[in-house]
Motif scaffolding. Structure first.
Motif, PDB file in Angstrom:
ATOM      1  N   UNK A   4       7.876   8.559   5.447  1.00  0.00           N
ATOM      2  CA  UNK A   4       7.109   7.497   6.093  1.00  0.00           C
ATOM      3  C   UNK A   4       7.273   6.160   5.364  1.00  0.00           C
ATOM      4  N   UNK A   5       7.037   5.095   6.131  1.00  0.00           N
ATOM      5  CA  UNK A   5       7.065   3.764   5.524  1.00  0.00           C
ATOM      6  C   UNK A   5       5.659   3.459   5.005  1.00  0.00           C
ATOM      7  N   UNK A   6       5.598   3.002   3.775  1.00  0.00           N
ATOM      8  CA  UNK A   6       4.287   2.669   3.188  1.00  0.00           C
ATOM      9  C   UNK A   6       4.347   1.252   2.630  1.00  0.00           C
ATOM     10  N   UNK A   7       3.173   0.690   2.348  1.00  0.00           N
ATOM     11  CA  UNK A   7       3.161  -0.643   1.745  1.00  0.00           C
ATOM     12  C   UNK A   7       3.478  -0.509   0.255  1.00  0.00           C
ATOM     13  N   UNK A  34      10.408   2.687   2.523  1.00  0.00           N
ATOM     14  CA  UNK A  34      10.487   4.044   3.096  1.00  0.00           C
ATOM     15  C   UNK A  34      10.622   5.015   1.932  1.00  0.00           C
ATOM     16  N   UNK A  35       9.770   6.038   1.931  1.00  0.00           N
ATOM     17  CA  UNK A  35       9.718   6.943   0.771  1.00  0.00           C
ATOM     18  C   UNK A  35      10.820   8.004   0.833  1.00  0.00           C
ATOM     19  N   UNK A 107       8.142  -3.555 -11.510  1.00  0.00           N
ATOM     20  CA  UNK A 107       6.697  -3.821 -11.471  1.00  0.00           C
ATOM     21  C   UNK A 107       6.265  -3.807 -10.014  1.00  0.00           C
ATOM     22  N   UNK A 108       6.127  -2.611  -9.473  1.00  0.00           N
ATOM     23  CA  UNK A 108       5.790  -2.398  -8.067  1.00  0.00           C
ATOM     24  C   UNK A 108       5.261  -0.975  -7.944  1.00  0.00           C
ATOM     25  N   UNK A 109       4.683  -0.658  -6.790  1.00  0.00           N
ATOM     26  CA  UNK A 109       4.136   0.705  -6.652  1.00  0.00           C
ATOM     27  C   UNK A 109       5.248   1.747  -6.577  1.00  0.00           C
ATOM     28  N   UNK A 110       6.311   1.434  -5.830  1.00  0.00           N
ATOM     29  CA  UNK A 110       7.442   2.358  -5.688  1.00  0.00           C
ATOM     30  C   UNK A 110       8.731   1.609  -5.986  1.00  0.00           C
TER      31      UNK A 110
END
Ligand code: NAP
Length: 347
Positions: A4-7, A34-35, A107-110
Protein backbone atom coordinates in the motif's frame (compact mmCIF):
# COMPACT_ATOMS: atom_id res chain seq x y z
CA UNK A 1 3.54 -5.55 5.10
CA UNK A 2 1.62 -5.08 1.85
CA UNK A 3 2.28 -2.81 -1.11
CA UNK A 4 0.00 0.00 0.00
CA UNK A 5 0.92 3.63 -0.45
CA UNK A 6 1.41 5.44 2.84
CA UNK A 7 2.39 8.96 3.84
CA UNK A 8 6.07 9.53 4.55
CA UNK A 9 7.18 12.47 6.67
CA UNK A 10 10.64 13.67 5.66
CA UNK A 11 13.17 16.24 6.92
CA UNK A 12 14.44 18.00 3.80
CA UNK A 13 17.76 19.80 3.58
CA UNK A 14 16.77 23.16 2.05
CA UNK A 15 20.00 24.82 0.95
CA UNK A 16 23.71 25.16 1.71
CA UNK A 17 24.52 26.74 5.05
CA UNK A 18 26.99 29.41 6.08
CA UNK A 19 27.98 29.49 9.78
CA UNK A 20 26.04 27.53 12.39
CA UNK A 21 23.06 25.68 10.85
CA UNK A 22 19.56 26.74 11.88
CA UNK A 23 16.31 24.83 12.16
CA UNK A 24 15.02 26.81 9.16
CA UNK A 25 17.75 25.21 6.99
CA UNK A 26 15.62 22.05 7.21
CA UNK A 27 11.95 21.57 6.46
CA UNK A 28 9.43 18.89 7.42
CA UNK A 29 7.29 17.75 4.49
CA UNK A 30 4.90 14.86 3.93
CA UNK A 31 5.23 12.82 0.75
CA UNK A 32 4.00 9.36 -0.23
CA UNK A 33 5.79 6.04 -0.54
CA UNK A 34 4.79 2.55 -1.69
CA UNK A 35 5.89 -0.01 0.89
CA UNK A 36 7.36 -2.39 -1.69
CA UNK A 37 10.78 -2.54 -3.33
CA UNK A 38 10.34 -2.11 -7.13
CA UNK A 39 10.64 -5.43 -9.01
CA UNK A 40 13.57 -4.29 -11.14
CA UNK A 41 15.66 -3.37 -8.07
CA UNK A 42 17.81 -5.23 -5.52
CA UNK A 43 17.01 -2.67 -2.88
CA UNK A 44 15.60 -2.68 0.64
CA UNK A 45 12.71 -0.70 2.10
CA UNK A 46 13.31 0.48 5.64
CA UNK A 47 11.15 1.73 8.45
CA UNK A 48 13.26 4.22 10.39
CA UNK A 49 13.05 3.78 14.15
CA UNK A 50 15.82 5.87 15.76
CA UNK A 51 17.95 8.57 14.10
CA UNK A 52 21.32 9.73 15.30
CA UNK A 53 22.33 13.42 15.51
CA UNK A 54 26.09 13.67 14.98
CA UNK A 55 28.40 16.71 14.95
CA UNK A 56 29.90 15.93 11.51
CA UNK A 57 26.49 16.54 9.92
CA UNK A 58 26.80 20.33 9.83
CA UNK A 59 29.85 19.89 7.58
CA UNK A 60 27.62 18.07 5.11
CA UNK A 61 25.44 21.19 4.89
CA UNK A 62 28.26 23.41 3.63
CA UNK A 63 29.03 23.94 -0.04
CA UNK A 64 32.60 25.14 0.15
CA UNK A 65 34.03 22.68 2.57
CA UNK A 66 37.57 22.07 3.62
CA UNK A 67 38.91 18.53 3.80
CA UNK A 68 36.10 15.99 4.14
CA UNK A 69 35.43 12.25 4.24
CA UNK A 70 31.70 12.22 3.58
CA UNK A 71 29.61 13.74 0.81
CA UNK A 72 27.62 16.97 1.01
CA UNK A 73 23.82 16.83 1.47
CA UNK A 74 21.75 17.48 -1.66
CA UNK A 75 19.46 20.52 -1.37
CA UNK A 76 15.85 19.35 -1.77
CA UNK A 77 16.60 15.80 -0.54
CA UNK A 78 16.15 14.30 2.92
CA UNK A 79 18.97 14.61 5.43
CA UNK A 80 20.85 11.32 5.75
CA UNK A 81 22.68 9.91 8.75
CA UNK A 82 23.09 6.93 11.03
CA UNK A 83 19.96 5.26 12.32
CA UNK A 84 18.33 2.09 13.58
CA UNK A 85 15.93 0.63 11.04
CA UNK A 86 13.62 -2.32 10.39
CA UNK A 87 13.50 -3.94 6.95
CA UNK A 88 9.90 -3.91 5.71
CA UNK A 89 10.64 -5.32 2.23
CA UNK A 90 13.77 -6.65 0.54
CA UNK A 91 14.92 -7.78 -2.87
CA UNK A 92 18.50 -7.99 -1.67
CA UNK A 93 19.97 -11.41 -0.83
CA UNK A 94 21.64 -10.17 2.38
CA UNK A 95 18.50 -8.73 4.00
CA UNK A 96 15.05 -10.06 4.81
CA UNK A 97 11.81 -8.56 6.05
CA UNK A 98 11.93 -8.04 9.80
CA UNK A 99 15.72 -7.64 10.02
CA UNK A 100 16.86 -4.94 12.43
CA UNK A 101 19.90 -2.98 11.24
CA UNK A 102 21.95 0.08 12.05
CA UNK A 103 23.63 2.16 9.40
CA UNK A 104 23.11 5.02 6.95
CA UNK A 105 19.48 5.94 6.32
CA UNK A 106 17.26 8.94 5.61
CA UNK A 107 15.58 11.41 7.98
CA UNK A 108 12.11 10.20 7.04
CA UNK A 109 9.62 7.58 8.20
CA UNK A 110 10.48 5.13 5.41
CA UNK A 111 13.56 4.95 3.18
CA UNK A 112 14.07 3.05 -0.04
CA UNK A 113 17.75 2.14 -0.42
CA UNK A 114 18.06 0.99 -4.02
CA UNK A 115 21.52 -0.54 -3.81
CA UNK A 116 22.81 -0.99 -0.26
CA UNK A 117 26.61 -1.16 -0.27
CA UNK A 118 28.25 -3.92 1.81
CA UNK A 119 29.45 -1.59 4.60
CA UNK A 120 26.25 0.47 4.84
CA UNK A 121 24.46 -1.61 7.47
CA UNK A 122 25.24 -3.83 10.46
CA UNK A 123 22.71 -6.48 11.51
CA UNK A 124 21.45 -6.10 15.06
CA UNK A 125 21.73 -9.49 16.73
CA UNK A 126 21.35 -8.50 20.38
CA UNK A 127 17.93 -7.10 21.26
CA UNK A 128 18.08 -7.55 25.04
CA UNK A 129 19.42 -3.98 25.27
CA UNK A 130 17.49 -0.87 24.16
CA UNK A 131 17.47 -0.62 20.35
CA UNK A 132 18.25 3.09 20.56
CA UNK A 133 21.71 2.16 21.91
CA UNK A 134 22.65 1.24 18.33
CA UNK A 135 22.72 4.98 17.51
CA UNK A 136 25.37 5.42 20.20
CA UNK A 137 27.23 3.09 22.50
CA UNK A 138 26.46 0.04 20.31
CA UNK A 139 26.81 1.94 17.05
CA UNK A 140 29.16 4.37 15.34
CA UNK A 141 30.06 6.50 18.42
CA UNK A 142 30.84 3.33 20.38
CA UNK A 143 33.23 1.94 17.81
CA UNK A 144 34.76 5.43 17.54
CA UNK A 145 35.49 5.52 21.26
CA UNK A 146 36.84 1.96 21.29
CA UNK A 147 39.04 2.24 18.20
CA UNK A 148 40.30 5.73 18.97
CA UNK A 149 41.15 4.91 22.55
CA UNK A 150 42.50 1.36 22.43
CA UNK A 151 43.96 1.17 18.93
CA UNK A 152 45.26 4.66 18.50
CA UNK A 153 46.04 6.04 21.95
CA UNK A 154 47.77 2.84 23.23
CA UNK A 155 46.59 3.24 26.84
CA UNK A 156 48.15 1.51 29.79
CA UNK A 157 47.31 1.34 33.48
CA UNK A 158 48.16 4.54 35.32
CA UNK A 159 48.12 6.79 32.22
CA UNK A 160 46.71 10.27 32.77
CA UNK A 161 43.86 10.74 30.30
CA UNK A 162 42.00 13.90 29.35
CA UNK A 163 38.73 13.84 27.38
CA UNK A 164 37.01 16.97 26.01
CA UNK A 165 33.26 17.08 25.19
CA UNK A 166 33.39 14.31 27.76
CA UNK A 167 29.70 13.87 28.55
CA UNK A 168 28.70 13.40 24.91
CA UNK A 169 28.13 10.26 22.88
CA UNK A 170 31.80 9.43 22.36
CA UNK A 171 33.33 11.12 25.42
CA UNK A 172 31.27 9.32 28.04
CA UNK A 173 32.37 5.95 26.59
CA UNK A 174 36.04 6.91 26.26
CA UNK A 175 36.14 8.06 29.89
CA UNK A 176 34.68 4.79 31.12
CA UNK A 177 36.97 2.66 28.93
CA UNK A 178 39.89 4.60 30.38
CA UNK A 179 38.67 3.89 33.92
CA UNK A 180 38.31 0.17 33.07
CA UNK A 181 41.94 0.27 31.92
CA UNK A 182 43.08 1.71 35.25
CA UNK A 183 43.82 5.25 34.05
CA UNK A 184 43.38 8.56 35.87
CA UNK A 185 40.67 10.33 33.87
CA UNK A 186 39.58 13.95 33.71
CA UNK A 187 36.81 15.26 31.49
CA UNK A 188 35.56 18.70 30.54
CA UNK A 189 32.06 19.72 29.54
CA UNK A 190 30.01 22.89 29.18
CA UNK A 191 27.60 22.89 32.14
CA UNK A 192 27.38 22.03 35.82
CA UNK A 193 24.84 19.30 35.08
CA UNK A 194 27.28 17.62 32.69
CA UNK A 195 30.22 17.98 35.06
CA UNK A 196 28.17 16.33 37.84
CA UNK A 197 27.26 13.51 35.46
CA UNK A 198 30.90 12.91 34.58
CA UNK A 199 31.85 12.45 38.21
CA UNK A 200 28.74 10.79 39.67
CA UNK A 201 27.58 8.57 36.79
CA UNK A 202 30.56 7.93 34.53
CA UNK A 203 33.19 7.67 37.26
CA UNK A 204 35.67 10.27 35.96
CA UNK A 205 38.21 11.10 38.66
CA UNK A 206 37.78 14.82 38.04
CA UNK A 207 35.74 17.04 35.74
CA UNK A 208 35.45 20.76 35.04
CA UNK A 209 33.26 23.22 33.17
CA UNK A 210 35.54 24.69 30.50
CA UNK A 211 33.16 27.61 29.99
CA UNK A 212 33.90 28.81 33.52
CA UNK A 213 37.68 28.67 33.13
CA UNK A 214 39.32 31.90 32.09
CA UNK A 215 42.64 30.16 31.57
CA UNK A 216 42.38 26.64 30.11
CA UNK A 217 46.11 26.10 30.47
CA UNK A 218 45.88 26.79 34.23
CA UNK A 219 42.82 24.54 34.54
CA UNK A 220 44.69 21.62 32.96
CA UNK A 221 47.73 22.24 35.19
CA UNK A 222 45.40 22.00 38.19
CA UNK A 223 44.16 18.54 37.17
CA UNK A 224 47.37 17.30 35.56
CA UNK A 225 50.28 18.68 37.62
CA UNK A 226 52.50 16.02 36.01
CA UNK A 227 51.04 16.40 32.53
CA UNK A 228 48.74 14.45 30.21
CA UNK A 229 49.66 11.07 28.66
CA UNK A 230 46.58 10.75 26.44
CA UNK A 231 44.30 13.44 25.09
CA UNK A 232 41.10 12.25 23.39
CA UNK A 233 40.43 15.26 21.18
CA UNK A 234 36.81 16.14 20.42
CA UNK A 235 36.92 19.91 20.40
CA UNK A 236 40.01 21.51 18.78
CA UNK A 237 40.91 25.23 18.76
CA UNK A 238 41.93 26.83 22.04
CA UNK A 239 41.39 23.59 23.94
CA UNK A 240 43.96 21.81 21.77
CA UNK A 241 46.41 24.66 22.28
CA UNK A 242 46.05 24.43 26.07
CA UNK A 243 46.43 20.63 25.93
CA UNK A 244 49.62 20.75 23.85
CA UNK A 245 51.27 22.87 26.54
CA UNK A 246 50.33 20.23 29.11
CA UNK A 247 51.23 17.03 27.26
CA UNK A 248 53.93 14.75 28.63
CA UNK A 249 56.87 13.44 26.66
CA UNK A 250 55.71 10.59 24.37
CA UNK A 251 52.08 11.57 24.93
CA UNK A 252 49.38 10.52 22.45
CA UNK A 253 46.59 12.65 21.02
CA UNK A 254 43.76 10.72 19.33
CA UNK A 255 42.13 13.30 17.09
CA UNK A 256 38.52 12.18 16.94
CA UNK A 257 36.97 15.52 16.05
CA UNK A 258 37.15 19.29 16.45
CA UNK A 259 33.59 20.45 16.95
CA UNK A 260 34.59 24.02 17.89
CA UNK A 261 35.82 24.47 14.31
CA UNK A 262 33.03 22.88 12.28
CA UNK A 263 30.84 25.94 11.79
CA UNK A 264 33.53 28.61 11.48
CA UNK A 265 34.14 30.20 8.08
CA UNK A 266 37.80 30.58 9.03
CA UNK A 267 39.30 27.85 11.26
CA UNK A 268 41.25 29.09 14.30
CA UNK A 269 45.00 28.73 14.38
CA UNK A 270 46.86 26.58 16.93
CA UNK A 271 50.08 28.37 17.80
CA UNK A 272 52.16 25.92 19.79
CA UNK A 273 52.46 22.88 17.53
CA UNK A 274 56.19 22.68 18.12
CA UNK A 275 55.37 20.89 21.42
CA UNK A 276 54.77 17.88 19.15
CA UNK A 277 58.46 17.80 18.34
CA UNK A 278 59.97 18.76 21.65
CA UNK A 279 57.84 16.26 23.59
CA UNK A 280 57.75 13.62 20.79
CA UNK A 281 53.95 13.62 20.90
CA UNK A 282 52.08 11.27 18.55
CA UNK A 283 49.00 13.07 17.26
CA UNK A 284 46.86 11.09 14.86
CA UNK A 285 43.41 11.43 13.37
CA UNK A 286 41.04 8.58 12.60
CA UNK A 287 37.60 7.84 11.23
CA UNK A 288 35.18 5.39 12.83
CA UNK A 289 34.87 3.18 9.76
CA UNK A 290 38.56 2.26 9.94
CA UNK A 291 37.64 0.28 13.04
CA UNK A 292 34.45 -1.34 11.79
CA UNK A 293 36.28 -4.67 11.51
CA UNK A 294 36.66 -4.56 15.31
CA UNK A 295 32.90 -4.26 15.85
CA UNK A 296 32.33 -7.92 16.86
CA UNK A 297 35.23 -7.72 19.33
CA UNK A 298 33.88 -4.44 20.69
CA UNK A 299 30.38 -5.90 21.19
CA UNK A 300 31.84 -8.90 23.00
CA UNK A 301 33.54 -6.53 25.44
CA UNK A 302 30.89 -3.81 25.84
CA UNK A 303 27.63 -5.83 26.04
CA UNK A 304 28.47 -7.67 29.29
CA UNK A 305 29.77 -4.42 30.77
CA UNK A 306 26.48 -2.69 29.96
CA UNK A 307 24.36 -5.57 31.26
CA UNK A 308 26.35 -5.84 34.50
CA UNK A 309 26.07 -2.07 35.02
CA UNK A 310 29.83 -1.57 34.79
CA UNK A 311 29.37 0.91 31.96
CA UNK A 312 26.69 3.60 32.19
CA UNK A 313 25.14 5.30 29.23
CA UNK A 314 23.10 8.50 28.98
CA UNK A 315 20.92 9.41 26.03
CA UNK A 316 19.13 12.64 25.18
CA UNK A 317 15.97 11.52 23.41
CA UNK A 318 13.96 13.83 21.13
CA UNK A 319 10.48 12.59 20.22
CA UNK A 320 9.31 12.61 16.60
CA UNK A 321 10.81 13.57 13.24
CA UNK A 322 9.55 17.13 13.71
CA UNK A 323 11.98 17.55 16.61
CA UNK A 324 15.01 16.34 14.57
CA UNK A 325 16.23 19.72 13.18
CA UNK A 326 16.24 21.31 16.63
CA UNK A 327 17.94 18.26 18.16
CA UNK A 328 20.72 18.38 15.56
CA UNK A 329 21.33 22.09 15.96
CA UNK A 330 21.44 21.73 19.74
CA UNK A 331 24.74 19.81 19.44
CA UNK A 332 26.57 22.99 18.42
CA UNK A 333 25.57 24.90 21.56
CA UNK A 334 25.88 21.92 23.89
CA UNK A 335 22.13 21.62 24.53
CA UNK A 336 22.31 17.81 24.46
CA UNK A 337 23.07 15.95 27.66
CA UNK A 338 24.47 12.60 26.52
CA UNK A 339 23.95 10.96 23.13
CA UNK A 340 21.43 12.94 21.05
CA UNK A 341 18.96 10.82 19.15
CA UNK A 342 15.50 11.14 17.65
CA UNK A 343 12.71 8.57 17.99
CA UNK A 344 10.73 8.19 14.77
CA UNK A 345 8.97 4.96 15.76
CA UNK A 346 9.61 2.42 18.53
CA UNK A 347 8.86 -0.65 16.40
P1 NAP B 1 28.51 15.03 21.60
O1 NAP B 1 29.70 15.24 22.47
O2 NAP B 1 27.46 14.10 22.06
O3 NAP B 1 27.83 16.43 21.28
C1 NAP B 1 28.59 17.51 20.92
C2 NAP B 1 29.08 18.27 22.17
O4 NAP B 1 30.20 19.06 21.79
C3 NAP B 1 28.08 19.27 22.70
O5 NAP B 1 27.13 18.71 23.57
C4 NAP B 1 28.99 20.25 23.43
O6 NAP B 1 29.20 19.78 24.76
C5 NAP B 1 30.30 20.16 22.68
N1 NAP B 1 30.54 21.39 21.91
C6 NAP B 1 29.74 21.95 20.98
N2 NAP B 1 30.30 23.07 20.50
C7 NAP B 1 31.48 23.23 21.15
C8 NAP B 1 32.51 24.22 21.10
N3 NAP B 1 32.44 25.25 20.25
N4 NAP B 1 33.57 24.06 21.92
C9 NAP B 1 33.64 23.01 22.77
N5 NAP B 1 32.70 22.05 22.86
C10 NAP B 1 31.63 22.17 22.06
O7 NAP B 1 29.03 14.58 20.19
P2 NAP B 1 29.78 13.21 19.83
O8 NAP B 1 28.95 12.50 18.85
O9 NAP B 1 30.22 12.53 21.06
O10 NAP B 1 31.07 13.74 19.06
C11 NAP B 1 32.18 14.26 19.79
C12 NAP B 1 33.32 14.55 18.81
O11 NAP B 1 33.70 13.34 18.18
C13 NAP B 1 32.96 15.51 17.68
O12 NAP B 1 34.07 16.31 17.38
C14 NAP B 1 32.65 14.59 16.53
O13 NAP B 1 32.79 15.20 15.27
C15 NAP B 1 33.69 13.51 16.78
N6 NAP B 1 33.40 12.21 16.17
C16 NAP B 1 34.32 11.72 15.28
C17 NAP B 1 34.14 10.49 14.71
C18 NAP B 1 35.19 9.94 13.79
O14 NAP B 1 34.92 8.97 13.07
N7 NAP B 1 36.39 10.52 13.78
C19 NAP B 1 32.99 9.75 15.01
C20 NAP B 1 32.07 10.26 15.93
C21 NAP B 1 32.28 11.51 16.50
P3 NAP B 1 29.71 20.76 25.92
O15 NAP B 1 28.50 21.08 26.74
O16 NAP B 1 30.69 19.95 26.62
O17 NAP B 1 30.25 22.00 25.27
Amino acid sequence: MGSEEVSNKQVIFKDYVVGVPKESDMELITSKIILKVPEDSTGILLKNLYLSCDPYMSGRMRKNRGPTYVETFQPGSPITGFGVVKVVDSRHPNFKTGDLLWGMTGWEEYSLISSPSPDMFFKIEHTDVPLSYYTGILGMPGITAYGGFYELASPKKGDRVYVSAASGAVGQIVGQLAKLTGCYVVGSAGSKEKVDLLKSKFGFDEAFNYKEEEDLDAALKRYFPEGIDIYFENVGGKMLEAVLSNMRVKGRIAVCGMISQYNLEQPEGVHNLFHITTKRIRMEGFIAREYYHLYPKYLEMILPNIKEGKISYVEDVAEGLESAPSALIGLYSGRNVGKQLVVVARD
